[in-house]
Design an enzyme around this catalytic site. Structure first.
Site, PDB file in Angstrom:
ATOM      1  N   LYS A 125      61.854  -0.114  62.428  1.00 36.41           N
ATOM      2  CA  LYS A 125      61.826  -1.562  62.921  1.00 36.41           C
ATOM      3  C   LYS A 125      60.500  -2.164  62.486  1.00 36.41           C
ATOM      4  O   LYS A 125      60.336  -3.243  62.011  1.00 36.41           O
ATOM      5  CB  LYS A 125      62.138  -1.631  64.505  1.00 36.41           C
ATOM      6  CG  LYS A 125      63.382  -1.037  64.878  1.00 36.41           C
ATOM      7  CD  LYS A 125      63.532  -0.960  66.143  1.00 36.41           C
ATOM      8  CE  LYS A 125      62.567  -0.432  67.185  1.00 36.41           C
ATOM      9  NZ  LYS A 125      62.687   0.901  66.951  1.00 36.41           N
ATOM     10  N   ARG A 179      65.347  -4.250  74.993  1.00 40.76           N
ATOM     11  CA  ARG A 179      65.645  -2.916  75.102  1.00 40.76           C
ATOM     12  C   ARG A 179      66.536  -2.642  76.011  1.00 40.76           C
ATOM     13  O   ARG A 179      66.890  -1.378  76.352  1.00 40.76           O
ATOM     14  CB  ARG A 179      64.192  -2.118  75.209  1.00 40.76           C
ATOM     15  CG  ARG A 179      63.778  -1.494  74.134  1.00 40.76           C
ATOM     16  CD  ARG A 179      62.445  -0.760  74.505  1.00 40.76           C
ATOM     17  NE  ARG A 179      62.156   0.202  73.807  1.00 40.76           N
ATOM     18  CZ  ARG A 179      61.218   0.357  72.636  1.00 40.76           C
ATOM     19  NH1 ARG A 179      60.914  -0.969  72.163  1.00 40.76           N
ATOM     20  NH2 ARG A 179      60.978   1.151  72.102  1.00 40.76           N
ATOM     21  N   ARG A 215      54.020  10.077  61.191  1.00 38.59           N
ATOM     22  CA  ARG A 215      53.418   8.764  61.282  1.00 38.59           C
ATOM     23  C   ARG A 215      52.148   8.573  61.563  1.00 38.59           C
ATOM     24  O   ARG A 215      51.568   9.212  62.580  1.00 38.59           O
ATOM     25  CB  ARG A 215      54.334   7.946  62.198  1.00 38.59           C
ATOM     26  CG  ARG A 215      53.744   6.435  62.483  1.00 38.59           C
ATOM     27  CD  ARG A 215      54.490   5.535  63.297  1.00 38.59           C
ATOM     28  NE  ARG A 215      54.976   6.116  64.329  1.00 38.59           N
ATOM     29  CZ  ARG A 215      55.677   5.404  65.403  1.00 38.59           C
ATOM     30  NH1 ARG A 215      56.362   4.146  64.817  1.00 38.59           N
ATOM     31  NH2 ARG A 215      56.142   5.710  66.332  1.00 38.59           N
ATOM     32  N   ARG A 225      49.906   7.955  67.154  1.00 36.42           N
ATOM     33  CA  ARG A 225      50.360   7.704  68.417  1.00 36.42           C
ATOM     34  C   ARG A 225      50.497   8.741  69.593  1.00 36.42           C
ATOM     35  O   ARG A 225      51.057   9.773  69.175  1.00 36.42           O
ATOM     36  CB  ARG A 225      51.570   6.824  68.449  1.00 36.42           C
ATOM     37  CG  ARG A 225      51.237   5.422  68.085  1.00 36.42           C
ATOM     38  CD  ARG A 225      52.504   4.483  67.773  1.00 36.42           C
ATOM     39  NE  ARG A 225      53.613   4.561  68.649  1.00 36.42           N
ATOM     40  CZ  ARG A 225      54.570   3.902  68.553  1.00 36.42           C
ATOM     41  NH1 ARG A 225      54.854   2.953  67.391  1.00 36.42           N
ATOM     42  NH2 ARG A 225      55.478   4.192  69.394  1.00 36.42           N
ATOM     43  N   ARG A 282      62.318   9.915  74.257  1.00 37.09           N
ATOM     44  CA  ARG A 282      62.282   8.348  73.773  1.00 37.09           C
ATOM     45  C   ARG A 282      63.733   8.340  73.416  1.00 37.09           C
ATOM     46  O   ARG A 282      64.390   7.205  73.301  1.00 37.09           O
ATOM     47  CB  ARG A 282      61.396   8.140  72.880  1.00 37.09           C
ATOM     48  CG  ARG A 282      59.744   7.979  73.425  1.00 37.09           C
ATOM     49  CD  ARG A 282      58.882   7.921  72.546  1.00 37.09           C
ATOM     50  NE  ARG A 282      58.797   6.690  71.754  1.00 37.09           N
ATOM     51  CZ  ARG A 282      58.050   6.677  70.452  1.00 37.09           C
ATOM     52  NH1 ARG A 282      57.376   7.698  70.143  1.00 37.09           N
ATOM     53  NH2 ARG A 282      58.236   5.647  69.679  1.00 37.09           N
TER      54      ARG A 282
HETATM   55  P1  AP5 Z   1      58.546   2.766  62.216  1.00 36.23           P
HETATM   56  O1  AP5 Z   1      58.610   1.451  61.180  1.00 36.23           O
HETATM   57  O2  AP5 Z   1      57.004   2.699  62.968  1.00 36.23           O
HETATM   58  O3  AP5 Z   1      59.539   2.789  63.241  1.00 36.23           O
HETATM   59  P2  AP5 Z   1      59.781   1.905  64.625  1.00 36.23           P
HETATM   60  O4  AP5 Z   1      61.464   1.975  64.634  1.00 36.23           O
HETATM   61  O5  AP5 Z   1      59.186   0.624  64.414  1.00 36.23           O
HETATM   62  O6  AP5 Z   1      59.356   3.056  65.577  1.00 36.23           O
HETATM   63  P3  AP5 Z   1      58.533   3.100  67.015  1.00 36.23           P
HETATM   64  O7  AP5 Z   1      58.164   4.283  67.504  1.00 36.23           O
HETATM   65  O8  AP5 Z   1      57.519   1.851  66.945  1.00 36.23           O
HETATM   66  O9  AP5 Z   1      59.549   2.150  67.725  1.00 36.23           O
HETATM   67  P4  AP5 Z   1      59.585   2.220  69.288  1.00 36.23           P
HETATM   68  O10 AP5 Z   1      60.719   1.155  69.351  1.00 36.23           O
HETATM   69  O11 AP5 Z   1      59.911   3.729  70.064  1.00 36.23           O
HETATM   70  O12 AP5 Z   1      58.288   2.041  69.776  1.00 36.23           O
HETATM   71  P5  AP5 Z   1      57.536   0.700  70.372  1.00 36.23           P
HETATM   72  O13 AP5 Z   1      56.006   0.705  69.806  1.00 36.23           O
HETATM   73  O14 AP5 Z   1      58.548  -0.479  70.163  1.00 36.23           O
HETATM   74  O15 AP5 Z   1      58.405   3.813  61.203  1.00 36.23           O
HETATM   75  C1  AP5 Z   1      58.378   5.124  61.905  1.00 36.23           C
HETATM   76  C2  AP5 Z   1      57.821   6.299  60.539  1.00 36.23           C
HETATM   77  O16 AP5 Z   1      58.592   6.464  59.733  1.00 36.23           O
HETATM   78  C3  AP5 Z   1      56.655   5.542  59.950  1.00 36.23           C
HETATM   79  O17 AP5 Z   1      55.681   6.791  59.440  1.00 36.23           O
HETATM   80  C4  AP5 Z   1      56.980   5.110  58.586  1.00 36.23           C
HETATM   81  O18 AP5 Z   1      56.083   4.920  57.535  1.00 36.23           O
HETATM   82  C5  AP5 Z   1      58.336   5.833  58.418  1.00 36.23           C
HETATM   83  N1  AP5 Z   1      59.364   5.184  57.672  1.00 36.23           N
HETATM   84  C6  AP5 Z   1      59.878   4.083  58.122  1.00 36.23           C
HETATM   85  N2  AP5 Z   1      60.996   3.547  57.393  1.00 36.23           N
HETATM   86  C7  AP5 Z   1      61.048   4.688  56.525  1.00 36.23           C
HETATM   87  C8  AP5 Z   1      62.186   5.158  55.390  1.00 36.23           C
HETATM   88  N3  AP5 Z   1      63.129   4.201  55.024  1.00 36.23           N
HETATM   89  N4  AP5 Z   1      62.229   6.066  54.825  1.00 36.23           N
HETATM   90  C9  AP5 Z   1      61.074   7.026  55.151  1.00 36.23           C
HETATM   91  N5  AP5 Z   1      60.195   6.867  56.329  1.00 36.23           N
HETATM   92  C10 AP5 Z   1      60.215   5.473  56.887  1.00 36.23           C
HETATM   93  O19 AP5 Z   1      57.438   1.060  71.723  1.00 36.23           O
HETATM   94  C11 AP5 Z   1      56.502   2.158  72.244  1.00 36.23           C
HETATM   95  C12 AP5 Z   1      56.693   2.137  73.767  1.00 36.23           C
HETATM   96  O20 AP5 Z   1      56.270   0.749  74.348  1.00 36.23           O
HETATM   97  C13 AP5 Z   1      58.109   2.414  74.466  1.00 36.23           C
HETATM   98  O21 AP5 Z   1      58.169   3.932  74.332  1.00 36.23           O
HETATM   99  C14 AP5 Z   1      57.963   1.807  75.756  1.00 36.23           C
HETATM  100  O22 AP5 Z   1      57.068   2.563  76.512  1.00 36.23           O
HETATM  101  C15 AP5 Z   1      57.071   0.547  75.513  1.00 36.23           C
HETATM  102  N6  AP5 Z   1      58.150  -0.237  75.069  1.00 36.23           N
HETATM  103  C16 AP5 Z   1      58.060  -1.382  74.024  1.00 36.23           C
HETATM  104  N7  AP5 Z   1      58.731  -2.329  74.023  1.00 36.23           N
HETATM  105  C17 AP5 Z   1      59.449  -2.315  75.379  1.00 36.23           C
HETATM  106  C18 AP5 Z   1      60.264  -3.081  75.943  1.00 36.23           C
HETATM  107  N8  AP5 Z   1      60.855  -4.083  75.134  1.00 36.23           N
HETATM  108  N9  AP5 Z   1      60.943  -2.677  77.088  1.00 36.23           N
HETATM  109  C19 AP5 Z   1      60.244  -1.598  77.736  1.00 36.23           C
HETATM  110  N10 AP5 Z   1      59.505  -0.818  77.336  1.00 36.23           N
HETATM  111  C20 AP5 Z   1      58.850  -1.312  76.013  1.00 36.23           C
END
Ligand code: AP5
Length: 215
Positions: free
Chosen positions: A13, A88, A127, A160, A171
């Site tokens: 994402k 979410r 990552r 991270r 997660r």
């Molecule tokens: P990346 O693009 O970083 O993936 P992502 O989907 O953004 O992953 P996140 O881990 O950031 O998502 P998340 O939803 O768990 O975390 P968030 O920060 O929102 O890609 C991942 C890896 O794959 C990278 O190394 C990239 O280079 C690689 N990659 C990407 N595309 C690729 C491809 N096509 N092929 C190969 N490799 C590829 O949330 C973190 C924490 O914050 C949560 O756990 C929660 O505690 C809290 N939080 C955040 N938002 C909320 C909410 N709305 N409600 C409640 N808690 C929340």
């Protein structure tokens, strides 16, 4: 265009959101990034959110909704956004609909990025993120030219806290339970839902998204 990017942790994402923002002229609103910034700044929100984030749990809806409301209120007069990692939960999605209705700028679509879970665990172990500009890398598929140094700004690359295998698996289970039901929530609404195969190269995933959006 107001868009929601939905998908499991590590589905891509953040990567796709950053590319899309440039392409369609919207800004990215990523709750995970905003929370990590709050933790780094040591703010009250950061202190309250940190333990949930480190454990791979969702931060309570009330904190998240305040954060998003404040961020949208600080935006410009044309608040078009790509929402990454938000909503979410169903209550977050209902609140987002209400917030956007108030701003007179409804949601134009939802993009769901599908990736098999085992691929995700593998991706997350590689990552690395730039602590200055936020550029996302992957040691297996998209490494920086110089170890631990950002190609774009020379910042330090970090792993991270929540990317260790056990936390990633937790997660994923939180995603299945709390967030996956949002796909049906949107499919049962009038908002178009576009599903893309996220198990392709970054460029191929981006092309699928642009094609589904008619761009
Ligand atoms: P990346 O693009 O970083 O993936 P992502 O989907 O953004 O992953 P996140 O881990 O950031 O998502 P998340 O939803 O768990 O975390 P968030 O920060 O929102 O890609 C991942 C890896 O794959 C990278 O190394 C990239 O280079 C690689 N990659 C990407 N595309 C690729 C491809 N096509 N092929 C190969 N490799 C590829 O949330 C973190 C924490 O914050 C949560 O756990 C929660 O505690 C809290 N939080 C955040 N938002 C909320 C909410 N709305 N409600 C409640 N808690 C929340």
């Amino acid at each position: 265009m107001n868009l929601v990017l939905l998908g499991a942790p590590g589905a891509g994402k953040g990567t796709q959101g950053a590319l899309l923002a440039g392409r369609i002229g919207a800004h990215k609103l990523a709750t995970g990034d905003l929370l990590r910034e709050a933790v780094r700044a040591g703010s009250e929100l950061g202190r309250r959110a940190k333990s949930y984030m480190d454990a791979g749990e969702l931060v309570p809806d009330a904190l998240i909704l305040d954060l998003v409301r404040d961020t949208l209120a600080q935006g410009d007069s044309d608040p078009k956004a790509i929402f990454d990692g938000f909503p979410r939960t169903v209550p977050q999605a209902e609140s987002l609909n209400a917030m956007l209705r108030e701003l007179g700028t409804p949601l134009d679509g939802v993009v769901v990025i599908d990736v098999p879970e085992e691929k995700i665990v593998q991706r997350m172990s590689g990552r690395r993120t730039c602590s200055d500009c936020g550029r996302i890398y992957n040691l297996h598929t998209d490494p920086p030219a110089k170890r631990d140094v950002c190609d774009v700004c020379g910042g330090k690359l970090t792993q991270r806290m929540d990317d260790h295998e056990e936390t990633v698996r937790h997660r994923l289970s939180v995603y299945r339970e709390a967030t996956e039901p949002l796909i049906a929530f949107y499919e049962n609404s009038s908002i178009p839902v576009h599903r893309v195969d996220g198990d392709r190269s970054v460029e191929q995933v981006q092309s699928q998204i642009l094609e589904r959006l008619g761009r």
